[in-house]
Design an enzyme around this catalytic site. Sequence first.
Site, mmCIF file in Angstrom:
data_model
loop_
_atom_site.group_PDB
_atom_site.id
_atom_site.type_symbol
_atom_site.label_atom_id
_atom_site.label_comp_id
_atom_site.label_asym_id
_atom_site.label_seq_id
_atom_site.Cartn_x
_atom_site.Cartn_y
_atom_site.Cartn_z
ATOM 1 N N ARG A 1 7.762 -26.453 27.323
ATOM 2 C CA ARG A 1 7.704 -27.592 28.236
ATOM 3 C C ARG A 1 8.193 -28.863 27.553
ATOM 4 N NH1 ARG A 1 2.160 -26.079 31.584
ATOM 5 N NH2 ARG A 1 2.881 -23.936 31.991
ATOM 6 N N ARG B 1 -1.118 -30.277 23.308
ATOM 7 C CA ARG B 1 0.122 -30.500 24.066
ATOM 8 C C ARG B 1 1.330 -30.275 23.171
ATOM 9 N NH1 ARG B 1 0.262 -32.822 28.946
ATOM 10 N NH2 ARG B 1 -1.852 -33.575 28.664
ATOM 11 N N GLU C 1 -8.330 -28.788 30.248
ATOM 12 C CA GLU C 1 -7.740 -27.662 30.976
ATOM 13 C C GLU C 1 -7.273 -26.566 30.017
ATOM 14 O OE1 GLU C 1 -4.368 -28.764 33.349
ATOM 15 O OE2 GLU C 1 -3.661 -26.682 33.422
ATOM 16 N N SER D 1 -5.140 -22.556 34.725
ATOM 17 C CA SER D 1 -4.882 -23.107 36.038
ATOM 18 C C SER D 1 -4.616 -21.932 36.952
ATOM 19 C CB SER D 1 -3.669 -24.024 35.951
ATOM 20 O OG SER D 1 -3.565 -24.819 37.076
ATOM 21 N N ARG E 1 -4.600 -23.602 23.145
ATOM 22 C CA ARG E 1 -5.797 -24.386 23.473
ATOM 23 C C ARG E 1 -7.068 -23.590 23.206
ATOM 24 N NH1 ARG E 1 -4.199 -28.188 28.770
ATOM 25 N NH2 ARG E 1 -2.525 -29.293 27.663
#
Length: 424
Positions: A262, A277, A349, A352, A391
């Site tokens: 990403r 991130r 998070e 999802s 994560r």
Amino acid sequence: MLDMKYLRSNFSEVKEKLQYRGEDLSDLDTFGDLDERRRVLIAETEELKAKRNEVSQEISLLKKEKKDADNLILEMRQVGEKIKTIDTELKEVEENLEQLLLSIPNIPHESAPIGESEDDNVEVRQWGNVPTFSFETKAHWDIATGLDVLDFERASKVTGSRFVFYKGLGARLERALMNFMMDLHSDQHGYQEMLPPYMVNRQSMIGTGQLPKFEEDAFKIENWDYFLVPTAEVPVTNYYRDDILKGSELPKKYVAFSASFRSEAGSAGRDTRGLIRQHQFNKVELVQFVKPEDSYQVLEELTGNAEKVLQLLKLPYRVMSMCTGDLGFTAAKKYDIEVWIPSNDTYREISSCSNFESFQARRAGIRFRREEKGKPEFVHTLNGSGLAIGRTVAAILENYQQEDGSVVIPEVLRPYMGAIEVIK
RNA sequence: GGAGGAGUACCCAAGUCUGGCUGAAGGGAUCGGUCUUGAAAACCGACAGGGGCUUCAUCGCCCGCGGGGGUUCGAAUCCCUCCUCCUCCUCCA
């Protein structure tokens, strides 16, 4: 993509529901004109084509009888010109209509809470107890650097910011989590294992909804119309692009491991340290193709499958139902699973889980037949992280940290870690 | 990277040179039937699907022979272009 016919006959209702998303909908109003123009042009060109077909038959017969057909040919030459003119305009109108439809987000489900931002997301449930520490806790990047299991600095040198080297037991932990998650979902939850390509073409990115609107979020391969996958959702969902499945083989359930890439455009300065991130991270993704009437029940099931990973790892989490303003472009309903991150003193998070209903299926042309000879219908697609591995490593390092700087390995992972109990 | 070959309906496969009732022959598979105690075999029958326009629904019409464009009154058939697959050589994990 929304159903054109549905949009036509329920325009104001759809528009009202889309407004809950808080997005700019000014283009939406051009739909009526485009749709109308399209149908007028189709009627015109088809009438002419019918005539051309008919007369061409006549010409064929006349020629066979060695009779003169020059007048008819001359006439049809003009009809042909007319058709060409109309078709040119029709093509343009259809392209505009297509682009419009591809840019309209999904309609939120009635059970999605109405709201504007993440502050309006609703907590559905919590699991586990937030740990209390009798010592001063450290952030995972400090823990990891102390244990020499992650190296951000050298990754910056070798590649750039937002990349990382996993080392030693850090690399082992990442791999253990990958295997643990893949095993759990394939052996216990009935998903078929898949390892997809890490690059996909433009059509696939359109199919799942990353394009045409969010090209700046993706990594594009230079000189190729290929993109690095932002999630395994893209290749796995597109696996059945333009396919018609048998109703009897639904639901189809896949669990796929892949790296995810990403650009993180627009999040400069956020989460600059640590694993939260990154431009590249590993993820185990769950994808399901189901009958429309089953999709909301399956969303609960799939979310539960992802939660199971955290339960077995004994990591505290909560499940949030995303409000209409925070659903993302493609989802009709979405749950985020958030894991406790001590250094943030909050939940972050880690998964999802979304029901896209027929939104992706319509874009990607994924259908099924209930009966052998039945009419094809669009499937519903769902997916969810099960889980984001980077994560998860951050959560383990932080929640399992000890006063001496070591980290205890969650019990379920020990078989995957060569029976090691502590990283020290 | 070099040199060839091929993409036709669920599968195989004719048709392409020589454009015109080819919505596309023939097999196989599948489904229905006859026969049989049942099954197999044999025989008979059905089998282009999909999208779009129109319609209350039918009827009707348009588009579909890998994708896109072109030539022509008319294209599976001719031309251009892209994609995919196969074979040989080269390279390579």
